[in-house]
Design an enzyme around this catalytic site. Structure first.
Site, PDB file in Angstrom:
ATOM      1  N   ASP A   8      72.095 -42.983  15.074  1.00  0.00           N
ATOM      2  CA  ASP A   8      71.642 -41.620  15.352  1.00  0.00           C
ATOM      3  C   ASP A   8      72.708 -40.655  14.856  1.00  0.00           C
ATOM      4  O   ASP A   8      73.895 -40.808  15.186  1.00  0.00           O
ATOM      5  CB  ASP A   8      71.422 -41.414  16.856  1.00  0.00           C
ATOM      6  CG  ASP A   8      70.183 -42.138  17.363  1.00  0.00           C
ATOM      7  OD1 ASP A   8      69.550 -42.853  16.560  1.00  0.00           O
ATOM      8  OD2 ASP A   8      69.846 -41.980  18.551  1.00  0.00           O
ATOM      9  N   ASP A 129      56.507 -41.251  20.710  1.00  0.00           N
ATOM     10  CA  ASP A 129      57.529 -41.156  21.751  1.00  0.00           C
ATOM     11  C   ASP A 129      56.851 -40.683  23.027  1.00  0.00           C
ATOM     12  O   ASP A 129      56.297 -39.576  23.060  1.00  0.00           O
ATOM     13  CB  ASP A 129      58.614 -40.160  21.331  1.00  0.00           C
ATOM     14  CG  ASP A 129      59.174 -40.482  19.947  1.00  0.00           C
ATOM     15  OD1 ASP A 129      59.291 -41.678  19.636  1.00  0.00           O
ATOM     16  OD2 ASP A 129      59.476 -39.544  19.188  1.00  0.00           O
TER      17      ASP A 129
END
Length: 243
Positions: A8, A129
């Protein structure tokens, strides 16, 4: 089933967020390229990169970092985070990204998703998500009116074959994955599902191996690897069937 290590990015650095919240950020003292090379050396067959800056603001300062990762490794790299226009999609494809993961536009701009699928169907995956079964968008800061399963069926009809399913409540929490919801999504839709969120240790990978064989395509792990809860080589052996 494959184990997919995650990187990330925020401000060109390796970070992890807990439950997707910017305020709950952990920075790691390793360069993104160095981490990608470590993952490759450990035997990873695919790397998952998320551009958090672009996910939150729509602007990216991580493009050059992503380019460096792709230049330095020989394994495929999939990239997601805030890809909400055709130019960004083209840029990433031209860079050599193996798969571009889009999320928000599947809800807000399905016509754009259609355009991407027309350009290169094999390079498109949809990130779903969800929190309590409902899909979140725009860097997880907004809720949508879609249930995860409904959105999965919708994008399947459009021609999407791969989804990355993240349980937001588990992401970066090291509390264990949401096995039931992820398996239900994979079995009900028949899509190629990559599970993300909550991996806390090797035991979770053993459970995925037991429950998800021939149902789940891959499992993404980030924080658990970075914090030493999982040895990547050992995790790959467990998930990919060598132990």
């Amino acid at each position: 089933m494959i184990l997919i290590p995650a990187i990330d990015l925020m401000g060109k650095k390796v970070v992890r967020l807990t439950q997707g919240e910017k305020e709950r950020k952990t920075e790691y003292p390793i360069s993104p390229v160095e981490l990608a090379l470590k993952y490759q050396e450990a035997g990873a067959r695919l790397i998952h990169v998320v551009d958090l800056d672009r996910a939150f603001t729509g602007e990216s300062e991580n493009f050059e970092v992503i380019a460096e990762i792709i230049k330095n490794v020989s394994i495929p790299v999939q990239v997601g985070g805030g890809i909400r226009d055709i130019e960004s999609f083209r840029e990433l494809i031209d860079l050599g990204v193996s798969r571009v993961i889009v999320g928000t536009i599947a809800v807000t701009n399905p016509e754009l998703l259609e355009e991407m699928l027309t350009l290169d169907r094999d390079k498109v995956a949809v990130g779903i998500d969800a929190k309590n079964g409902w899909v979140a968008i725009k860097g997880w800061v907004e809720s949508s009116n879609y249930r995860a399963l409904d959105l999965a069926y919708k994008v399947k009809e459009m021609g999407v074959t791969t989804i990355i399913y993240t349980d937001i409540a588990r992401d970066g929490s090291l509390t264990g994955p949401n096995f039931n919801e992820t398996l239900k999504l994979a079995i009900d839709t028949g899509l190629k599902v990559i599970a993300s969120g909550g991996i806390s240790g090797l035991e979770d990978l053993r459970r995925w191996r037991e429950l998800g064989e021939n149902k789940i395509y891959g499992v993404i792990a980030g924080k658990a690897i970075l914090e030493g809860k999982i040895d990547l080589k050992e995790g790959i052996r467990i998930l990919e069937g060598e132990s």
